[in-house]
Write a protein that holds these residues in place. Structure first.
Motif, PDB file in Angstrom:
ATOM      1  N   ARG A 245      18.980  53.562  18.988  1.00 45.69           N
ATOM      2  CA  ARG A 245      19.780  54.720  18.229  1.00 45.69           C
ATOM      3  C   ARG A 245      21.087  54.613  17.456  1.00 45.69           C
ATOM      4  NH1 ARG A 245      22.373  57.334  21.774  1.00 45.69           N
ATOM      5  NH2 ARG A 245      22.079  56.740  23.282  1.00 45.69           N
ATOM      6  N   ARG A 246      21.794  53.376  17.699  1.00 43.81           N
ATOM      7  CA  ARG A 246      22.929  53.422  16.904  1.00 43.81           C
ATOM      8  C   ARG A 246      22.264  52.878  15.668  1.00 43.81           C
ATOM      9  NH1 ARG A 246      26.205  47.781  18.683  1.00 43.81           N
ATOM     10  NH2 ARG A 246      27.025  49.217  16.778  1.00 43.81           N
ATOM     11  N   PHE A 247      21.488  52.436  15.310  1.00 44.64           N
ATOM     12  CA  PHE A 247      20.718  52.130  13.815  1.00 44.64           C
ATOM     13  C   PHE A 247      20.152  53.694  13.447  1.00 44.64           C
ATOM     14  CE2 PHE A 247      21.150  48.182  15.388  1.00 44.64           C
ATOM     15  CZ  PHE A 247      22.472  47.427  14.919  1.00 44.64           C
ATOM     16  N   TYR A 248      19.545  53.896  14.040  1.00 38.65           N
ATOM     17  CA  TYR A 248      18.445  55.000  13.398  1.00 38.65           C
ATOM     18  C   TYR A 248      18.977  56.368  13.687  1.00 38.65           C
ATOM     19  CZ  TYR A 248      15.755  50.554  12.660  1.00 38.65           C
ATOM     20  OH  TYR A 248      15.316  49.621  12.581  1.00 38.65           O
ATOM     21  N   GLY A 249      19.588  56.588  15.058  1.00 41.44           N
ATOM     22  CA  GLY A 249      20.243  58.022  14.844  1.00 41.44           C
ATOM     23  C   GLY A 249      19.702  58.557  15.700  1.00 41.44           C
ATOM     24  N   GLY A 250      20.111  59.729  16.466  1.00 44.51           N
ATOM     25  CA  GLY A 250      19.375  60.313  17.105  1.00 44.51           C
ATOM     26  C   GLY A 250      20.049  61.009  18.905  1.00 44.51           C
ATOM     27  N   GLU A 251      21.495  60.825  18.636  1.00 45.10           N
ATOM     28  CA  GLU A 251      22.364  60.755  19.698  1.00 45.10           C
ATOM     29  C   GLU A 251      22.092  62.109  19.933  1.00 45.10           C
ATOM     30  OE1 GLU A 251      22.767  59.941  16.340  1.00 45.10           O
ATOM     31  OE2 GLU A 251      23.376  57.097  16.706  1.00 45.10           O
ATOM     32  N   VAL A 252      22.077  62.996  19.716  1.00 49.99           N
ATOM     33  CA  VAL A 252      22.154  64.544  20.035  1.00 49.99           C
ATOM     34  C   VAL A 252      20.446  65.476  20.558  1.00 49.99           C
ATOM     35  CG1 VAL A 252      24.435  65.086  19.486  1.00 49.99           C
ATOM     36  CG2 VAL A 252      22.437  65.534  17.424  1.00 49.99           C
ATOM     37  N   ASP A 253      19.632  64.786  19.938  1.00 49.89           N
ATOM     38  CA  ASP A 253      17.944  64.528  19.502  1.00 49.89           C
ATOM     39  C   ASP A 253      17.182  63.962  20.524  1.00 49.89           C
ATOM     40  OD1 ASP A 253      17.356  65.745  16.946  1.00 49.89           O
ATOM     41  OD2 ASP A 253      18.959  64.627  16.479  1.00 49.89           O
ATOM     42  N   GLY A 254      17.323  64.064  21.418  1.00 53.72           N
ATOM     43  CA  GLY A 254      16.327  63.433  23.166  1.00 53.72           C
ATOM     44  C   GLY A 254      15.754  64.714  23.004  1.00 53.72           C
ATOM     45  N   ILE A 255      14.852  64.900  24.501  1.00 56.09           N
ATOM     46  CA  ILE A 255      13.829  66.075  24.598  1.00 56.09           C
ATOM     47  C   ILE A 255      14.046  67.756  24.484  1.00 56.09           C
ATOM     48  CG2 ILE A 255      12.176  64.157  24.404  1.00 56.09           C
ATOM     49  CD1 ILE A 255      12.636  64.457  27.534  1.00 56.09           C
ATOM     50  N   SER A 256      15.401  67.583  25.867  1.00 54.56           N
ATOM     51  CA  SER A 256      16.207  68.246  26.437  1.00 54.56           C
ATOM     52  C   SER A 256      16.855  69.136  24.796  1.00 54.56           C
ATOM     53  CB  SER A 256      17.212  67.771  27.317  1.00 54.56           C
ATOM     54  OG  SER A 256      16.841  67.643  28.491  1.00 54.56           O
TER      55      SER A 256
END
Length: 445
Positions: A245-256
């Motif tokens: 996540r640090r490199f590719y993002g997704g901090e606000v993109d979990g399954i919930s």
């Protein structure tokens, strides 16, 4: 001059299905304000539904309440040729487990399963809490009608079962009454344990906790606003996933968060008069709800609730003090609003249950290229797939492209650095799975 009438039909890539489903509007219309009002009234009239309250009386206490809830699910099942599997699920919680458990108690949930025709072990869940409380969380004898908290959410769940039981779905829907919320989320934890034991494939839970109040303690009144709470990433993510996540993002993109976006999009598509607000928090500040045990176990879960809370009507002894009437009583519930939020849940459940499962793997690539590349796993029952993207600061998926029945695609002219992406599977009636954020890297060839 002759006038030519041109009729435009909204279809996806010429496949002939609309991006809206007329059945969803029928579901909205079928939700009954009167039935919800009657159910909230019945639940409030049990006097108290405290988890440790009377279980023997036929008219007072949580025992009478849960038996009545089960009887309502049984009636719905009888009306749909026994289409619901209705049962109790329970766990013993020992005295002293925490300060709110002052004696041994069976925490009993009421479960109604509407099995899917194609994916019977794949579940989307709607829940409401059975229990209520007054100011002292250990007081299980005083009147605590809990009309809004949470007879409203429980009544909405019962009503959703009545409405959706008229339809068949490919995936299973669970209508759930959960106990023990006010004592420490024990009912949710028990149901999660049961689900794991049975090997359930849980898409997510829509936890409804207080869906009946429109007047906030700050004086704001709105019968259209509501909140969707969701955690950013699963609590069970691995260290490898965290590093990625640090490199590719997704901090606000979990399954919930994707489930929250799904409800937001479905609402804005079919009920545009409503104003859903996605709150980037697991729950309200310092507080909790029954989606959390599911989140703790790695399942998607969100909380749907009113936007404008009134704290004088939550967890309060019934009294008048300094001219303020305290207590969670029937007169404070706005039933037209509870109907709207029940409909929000019902159409979200239906859309997910009619949709194919989401791709399990989505790969993304396109480093130092003027394009974004994708590959994804094929989904049984999907007639095609849709790629979504948005600005990295946007809360919602704002751009999309339907790419047909493929398992790879390149978005030309889209610089991967500037957007977040995801992929959803699309079914024959246009219903989509929740979006899957990329979970693997597509290496340059």
């Amino acid at each position: 001059m002759k006038k030519i009438l041109i009729i435009v039909v909204c279809c996806i890539s010429g496949l002939g299905f609309s991006q809206t489903d007329a059945r969803i509007y029928d579901i909205i219309a079928a939700v009954s304000e009167d039935r919800i009002k009657n159910d909230v009234t019945t639940l409030a009239n049990f006097g108290t539904r405290h988890t440790l309250s009377d279980t023997v009386s036929q008219t007072r206490g949580i025992g009478a309440a849960r038996r009545w809830i089960k009887s309502e699910f049984d009636k719905t099942s009888a009306a749909c040729n026994n289409c619901l599997e209705v049962f109790y699920q329970k766990d013993l919680v020992k005295e002293g487990t925490n300060r709110r458990i002052t004696k041994d108690v069976w925490v009993v949930n009421v479960v109604a399963i509407q099995r899917g025709t194609k994916y019977p072990n794949r579940f989307i869940i709607m829940s409401g809490d059975i229990d209520s409380r007054v100011s002292d969380p250990a007081n299980f004898t005083s009147d605590s009608p809990g009309a809004n908290d949470n007879a409203s959410g429980m009544a909405g769940t019962i009503e959703a079962a009545r409405v959706l039981s008229k339809y068949q779905f490919e995936s299973s829907i669970i209508y759930l009454g959960i106990s023990g919320e006010e004592q420490g989320l024990f009912g949710g934890a028990g149901l999660v344990g049961y689900a794991k034991e049975k090997g359930w494939d849980i898409v997510g839970i829509l936890n409804n906790d207080m869906i009946g109040n429109i007047k906030g303690v700050d004086g704001v009144i709105s019968n259209r606003d509501f909140r969707i709470f969701s955690e950013p990433v699963p609590a069970t993510e691995t260290e490898q996933q965290r590093r990625a996540r640090r490199f590719y993002g997704g901090e606000v993109d979990g399954i919930s968060r994707q489930l929250a976006r799904y409800v937001h999009k479905t609402t804005k598509t079919y009920m545009p008069e409503m104003n859903p607000t996605m709150i980037y928090r697991l729950d309200r500040f310092g507080r909790g709800g029954h989606h959390r045990p599911f989140n703790d176990a790695g399942f998607a879960g969100i909380r749907i609730m009113e936007s404008h809370e009134n704290y004088t009507q939550q967890h309060q002894d019934i009294r008048v003090e300094n001219g303020i009437a305290y207590g969670d009583v029937l007169e404070h519930v706005n039933f037209p609003y509870a109907k709207k939020l029940t409909a929000v849940n019902a159409i979200s459940l239906a859309s997910i249950a009619w949709a194919p499962p989401a791709p399990t793997e989505v790969k993304i690539g396109g480093i130092v290229e003027p394009s974004a590349k994708f590959e994804w796993s094929k989904v049984e029952g999907a007639v095609g797939y849709k790629i979504y993207w948005r600005d990295t600061t946007s809360p919602t998926w704002d751009n999309s492209r339907y790419v047909g029945d493929l398992t790879s695609f390149t978005l030309e002219g889209i610089v991967i650095d500037n957007y977040f992406f995801g992929v959803a599977a699309v079914g024959k009636d246009g219903h989509e799975s929740p979006v899957v954020f990329p979970n693997a890297i597509l290496r340059n060839r």
